[in-house]
Design an enzyme around this catalytic site. Structure first.
Site, short mmCIF file in Angstrom:
data_model
loop_
_atom_site.label_atom_id
_atom_site.label_comp_id
_atom_site.label_asym_id
_atom_site.label_seq_id
_atom_site.Cartn_x
_atom_site.Cartn_y
_atom_site.Cartn_z
CE LYS A 65 -4.00 1.71 2.72
NZ LYS A 65 -4.82 1.43 3.93
CB SER A 124 -8.22 3.10 2.92
OG SER A 124 -7.35 2.47 3.85
CB SER A 128 -8.27 0.19 5.78
OG SER A 128 -9.05 1.37 5.81
#
Lengths: 93, 485, 494
Positions: free
Chosen positions: C80, C155, C179
């Site tokens: 990420k 996310s 997330s």
């Protein structure tokens, strides 16, 4: 609890320059969210200790030892503005 | 006319001299090259996290114990939120409720008048970076066109000591500051150099009519970097406030800036908005636990504090002023302590050190360590005076010669023929000779007129070429003028 | 399976060690896969082709010499874009950090490198991890591999999509309120959030420090164990990381659930949960019962307040965490003339997207004088109540189960205009963040639109072993083996 928001002051505290229209939009959205947050206020919490951390640990110290520093070039080269190996910002007052 | 009373509280920031910074392993001892003692943590790069320095916590506990504070077994780090370019995270890790130390006291003494200053709290935080304001105003923020930032200092451990508003005069404030500096130095936790900013004062000053119990509006004076300017700044501020009030004005709660050159405080003229620091417990850090066992361990490393050491020296017969000077210098007090022993006159040695030796060093611009003076020398010299082998004036001459590196006291006194005769046999002979030459003086003394006694002492001394111990001469003479009666 | 990109990490590792294939082959396979899928998904913000190739070659050379760094040796993984990678652009999907190349590696990143993993690139996210759809990225949204007009969740949507489609063998995200788990559910992969403090946060761009944890995405439970194992353990750069030995996460993968006590959370099985999700969850609970577990209903009354508490705590922490983005030392600086204060305020207004601004304002307000006790202080007390609920639940059962997400993937744009509807996406996942306990999402099937359904297993602090034990059992019981149609390197997808 009736919620009031001095959104301009909040934006100033947060150092975010917003237009009057933006302030209005955010103010309305914050009020919506805070209305939901009022559920939290309704919950009886007398005598309940707040939890600020999920762990029951303490200290987490490091020994007083010197470690390596960064090569100034590695971060100064990424700064928006520098002068004489220092970060440069506009006048403060 | 109203009589006014000043109410003063001091906030003192002390940079700890740990090897590494408060929350990262960058050195606290850095050179002049900007931004060379920085890492992701103290630059607040995205993703970096603080990890507290154990030694810094030991340091603040030491200060707290020395100030007789209660040490909170559990205390918390908070984030103090405000934007300023020298504060990399735009929040300072500090403490709010539950500081490490609370409720202490510090005794200060102004001209022999003792005062107890209450310590509200002693808390742990981190220093900011250094701003240089560039422009025509010679570094003044008001005229600067832009500002340059160096983060070498950012994250150096900082202890803040906050007093109660217990101080009533500029002199007391100075005495408090000086004593705090002595304590911190004696604990070895900071170099406490005011001129270098490793110890800094903010003075909260207000005035009120004598007898009034409510506090007046206060101002906070910053940028005070010597004990002398602290006293001057507070004096100025007290006078200014009294003047304003007597002229019918009112005091504005504001931050003021001490200007060393003009000898005045001036308003910072910064927009005064009510600050809202939005303190909350720092989720990157765990609660601090200073157990009783750890406190004991830290306490055991504290050697005698300046106040105790002064008392011990005063108990040796040394006056207070001399004791203060001795304790303020590790070198002098070290020599003093090592020289003490049987037959060594403590007071005399203390006066030599704080008087003759200090004057010598100043006159010759040398360090004590580069002279030949040892505690052994002082002990020998002291004994020579005590036993009467050396007069006190001769001793001072010998002391200077020792400092010059001419040799040991015995050797020098010998070489220079400064030793006194205290051999009673020789003195008795001289006394007999003098009495024989001054029969009428003897007669007058025997008839009760003691006036010529001093004259006879002088004659004996002269007879002995000045090298007789006057006290021995006196006692022999006393004996001889009375025994045949 | 003919395409290397579709292997699990375990399978790929076996073939690497047999000498059948190389790490460079694995890298080529995911690179080829990405070249086909990226135009449809936009899972990646940065693909570090050169760096990845160098690591893959090094992994091959090491293995040839007999040096084996463990289960991730030579395995291409994606990170990420809020995990700092030295010299490789790290943006947190924010304009304010565009172009920033960290001068350091975060601890998890450094550990992955030391474990021989090949880092192929940085994946898309909701800006600063604030969101549940990956629509809040300053660089364009990521799409769901199962249906590209749907969100992948968020996310960590980029990492979830990459693992689902095979443009990485595994990936990492961060989980503050769900997330990792929620996008894992929406993309049909395994996603887990470790016990708070198990994986170092050093080098993870902070959203809410007391809630953030880095966690892995994978296509199997066993792979999840390997990915977690490489990153877990005490770190001297994170004061909140847990000291002591790392649990044997994978010790009971094949044990089954015979005799285990499993609680199904009553408050997460009712109103607001999509009927198909509910039915699928109950079906799996029944299978667990059939397999010998004692499944009981557990009531956790504070759960329904968790969401509201979370939306005060997380913004409050983020309002301080994001204060460092001020245009002074790195990142975007406004060209608006004025003082430093003006520069900061304009840099932040120009650099942050609307969701980030919203949360900073909310958090600033919640912490400000006069409101602290009513909002932040009260939210922290609710946090205690949530933890107490978990404590009493774990006194009765070994693990808790629930849906991961109240719905399957929603359409792009559907919730973008309604922050509160979006916040509700995390209703099932937030309680474990507040308590700090581990939780995992395992895919259990598809709804009638062909969108994946996730099943959440929650365990007490440092209970990763039993959590994985149940997750592996569920994986065997449901035999979920569908892959999105996009998971191909051969055919140009429609």
């Amino acid at each position: 609890m009736p919620v009031e928001i001095d959104i301009a002051r909040v934006a100033h505290l947060a150092r975010i320059a917003l237009t009057p229209e933006e302030l209005e939009t955010y103010s309305a959205q914050l009020l919506d969210i805070l209305e939901h947050a009022e559920r939290v206020q309704a919950l009886p919490t007398e005598g309940v200790e707040p939890t600020s951390h999920p762990l029951a640990m303490v200290n987490g110290f490091r020994p007083d030892e010197i470690g390596p520093c960064l090569d100034p070039e590695s971060f100064l080269s990424q700064a928006p503005d520098t002068e004489d190996s220092r970060f440069r910002v506009p006048r403060i007052l | 006319m109203t009589a006014w009373e000043a109410v003063i509280g001091l906030e003192t920031h002390v940079e700890l001299s740990t090897k590494s910074k408060m929350f990262c392993s960058c050195p606290t001892d850095f050179g002049d090259e900007p931004n060379t003692a920085c890492c992701p943590v103290c630059l607040a790069l995205p993703g970096a996290l603080p990890v507290p320095n154990e030694e810094a916590i030991a340091g603040i506990v030491k200060i707290g114990l020395a100030l007789e504070c209660d040490i909170n077994e559990s205390s918390l780090f908070y984030r103090k939120n405000y934007f300023y370019p020298d504060l990399p995270k735009n929040y300072q890790i500090s403490q709010y409720t539950f500081p490490v130390c609370e409720h202490g006291t510090l005794d200060v003494d102004v001209n022999g008048e003792p005062t107890v200053v209450g310590i509200t709290r002693v808390h742990m935080e981190e220093d900011t970076g250094k701003s240089s304001h560039i422009g025509d105003g010679g570094g003044r923020i008001h005229d600067a066109r832009h500002t340059l930032l160096d983060f070498n200092r950012a994250g150096v451990p900082l202890v803040e000591v906050v007093t109660e508003p217990d101080i009533r005069s500029a002199e007391q404030a100075r005495a408090y500051a000086a004593e705090l500096q002595r304590i911190v130095l004696s604990l070895g936790v900071s170099d406490a150099r005011l001129e270098a900013g490793s110890m800094r004062f903010d003075a909260n000053v207000s005035v009120r009519p004598v007898g009034e119990t409510k506090l007046g509006t206060r101002t906070e004076t910053k940028n005070v970097n010597s004990l002398r300017s602290l006293q001057r700044a507070i004096s100025f501020e007290i006078d200014r406030q009294i003047q304003v009030l007597e002229d019918g004005g009112s005091i504005v709660q504001e931050t003021r800036h001490w200007n060393e050159d003009t000898g005045a405080t001036t308003s910072m003229r910064v927009k005064e908005e009510s600050e809202d620091y939005r303190y909350f417990q720092d989720p990157d850090l765990l609660p601090l636990e200073v157990t009783a066992a750890w406190q004991d361990e830290i306490r055991s490393t504290i050697t005698a504090l300046p106040a105790e050491r002064r008392v011990a020296i005063i108990e040796q017969g040394v006056d207070r002023e001399t004791a203060v000077i001795l304790v303020d210098s590790d070198e002098l007090s070290g020599l003093f302590a090592a020289a003490l022993g049987d037959g060594v006159p403590a007071r005399t040695v203390a006066l030599w050190l704080t008087g003759d030796v200090v004057a010598y060093l100043r006159r010759n611009e040398v360090e004590l360590s580069s002279t030949g003076l040892t505690s052994e020398h002082l002990a020998v010299l002291g004994r020579m005076v005590d036993s009467g082998d050396l007069s006190s004036s001769a001793a001072k001459e010998v002391l200077i010669a020792v400092l010059d590196g001419d040799g040991g006291p015995g050797e020098i006194a010998d070489d220079r023929d400064l030793l006194q005769v205290s051999d009673t046999g020789a003195i008795e002979e001289a006394v007999d000779a003098v009495l024989a030459d001054n029969a009428d003086a003897l007669e007058r003394i025997r008839s009760g007129d003691m006036k010529p006694f001093g004259f006879l002492v002088g004659q004996v001394m002269r007879h002995m070429g000045g090298k007789a111990d006057p006290s021995v001469v006196r006692s022999v003479l006393e004996e001889k003028t009375t025994d045949s009666r | 399976m003919s395409d290397l990109a579709d292997l699990t990490i375990t399978e790929a590792g076996k073939r690497l060690r047999s000498g059948d294939i190389t790490s460079v082959d694995l890298l080529d396979a995911v690179t080829r896969r990405a070249s086909v899928t990226e135009s449809h998904l936009h899972a990646f913000l940065t693909l570090d082709g050169e760096g990845a190739r160098a690591s893959a070659e090094r992994a091959d050379a090491d293995l040839a010499k007999g040096t084996d760094h463990g289960p991730l040796h030579g395995i291409p993984v994606a990170l990420k874009d809020n995990m700092c990678t030295i010299g490789v652009e790290t943006t947190a999907s924010s304009k304010i950090l565009k172009g920033w190349k960290p001068p350091y590696d975060g601890t998890a990143v450094a550990r992955l490198k030391a474990a021989g993993a090949v880092i192929t690139g940085k994946t898309n996210l909701d800006e600063f991890a604030m969101g549940s759809s990956t629509e809040n990225s300053a660089f364009g949204e990521t799409r769901n591999p199962w249906s590209t007009d749907h969100v992948p969740g968020g996310s960590s949507g980029g990492s979830a999509a990459a693992a689902a489609v095979g443009s990485a063998f595994g990936s990492f995200g961060s989980d503050t309120g769900g997330s990792v788990r929620q996008p894992a559910a929406l993309c049909g992969v395994v996603g887990m959030k470790p016990t708070y403090g198990l994986v170092s946060r050093y080098g993870l761009i902070a959203f809410a420090s007391s809630l953030d944890q880095i966690g892995p995405f994978s296509r199997s439970v066993e792979d999840s164990v390997a990915l977690l194992g490489a990153t877990a353990g005490w770190d001297r750069y994170d004061a909140t990381s847990i000291k002591g030995p790392v649990p044997n996460f994978g010790g009971s993968l094949t044990t089954g659930v015979q005799g285990l006590k499993i609680g199904i959370v009553k408050e997460l099985m009712g109103e607001g949960i999509d009927p198909q999700v509910l039915a699928a969850t109950i079906a799996v609970a029944d299978k667990l019962t059939d397999a010998g577990a004692h499944v009981v209903e557990i009531s956790m009354p504070s759960t329904e307040y968790a969401l509201s508490a979370y939306y005060l705590i997380a913004p409050a922490e983020c309002s301080a965490n994001l204060a460092r983005f001020d245009g002074v030392r790195f990142g975007h600086r406004s060209t608006v003339e004025g003082t430093t204060e003006d520069m900061m305020a304009h840099s932040r207004a120009e650099g942050f997207g609307p969701e980030v601004v919203r949360r900073i304002l909310l958090g600033t307000y919640a912490l400000s004088a006069g409101y602290y006790d009513a909002f932040y202080g009260q939210a922290q007390k609710v946090r205690t109540l949530v933890r107490n609920d978990f404590t009493s639940a774990y006194a009765q059962v070994d693990v808790l189960i629930s849906p991961t997400s109240p719905t399957t993937a929603f359409r792009i744009g559907e919730r973008a205009v309604d922050p509160i509807a979006m916040y509700y996406s995390d209703v099932c996942t937030i309680p474990s963040n507040l308590s700090g306990d581990p939780a995992i999402s395992v895919p259990i099937g598809l709804d009638d639109e062909g969108l994946p359904i996730g099943f959440q297993i929650m365990a007490p602090a440092l209970g990763e072993e039993v959590m994985y034990q149940v997750a592996a059992a569920v994986e065997r019981l449901v035999e979920f083996d569908q892959r999105p149609a996009l998971a191909t390197s051969e055919v140009a997808p429609v």
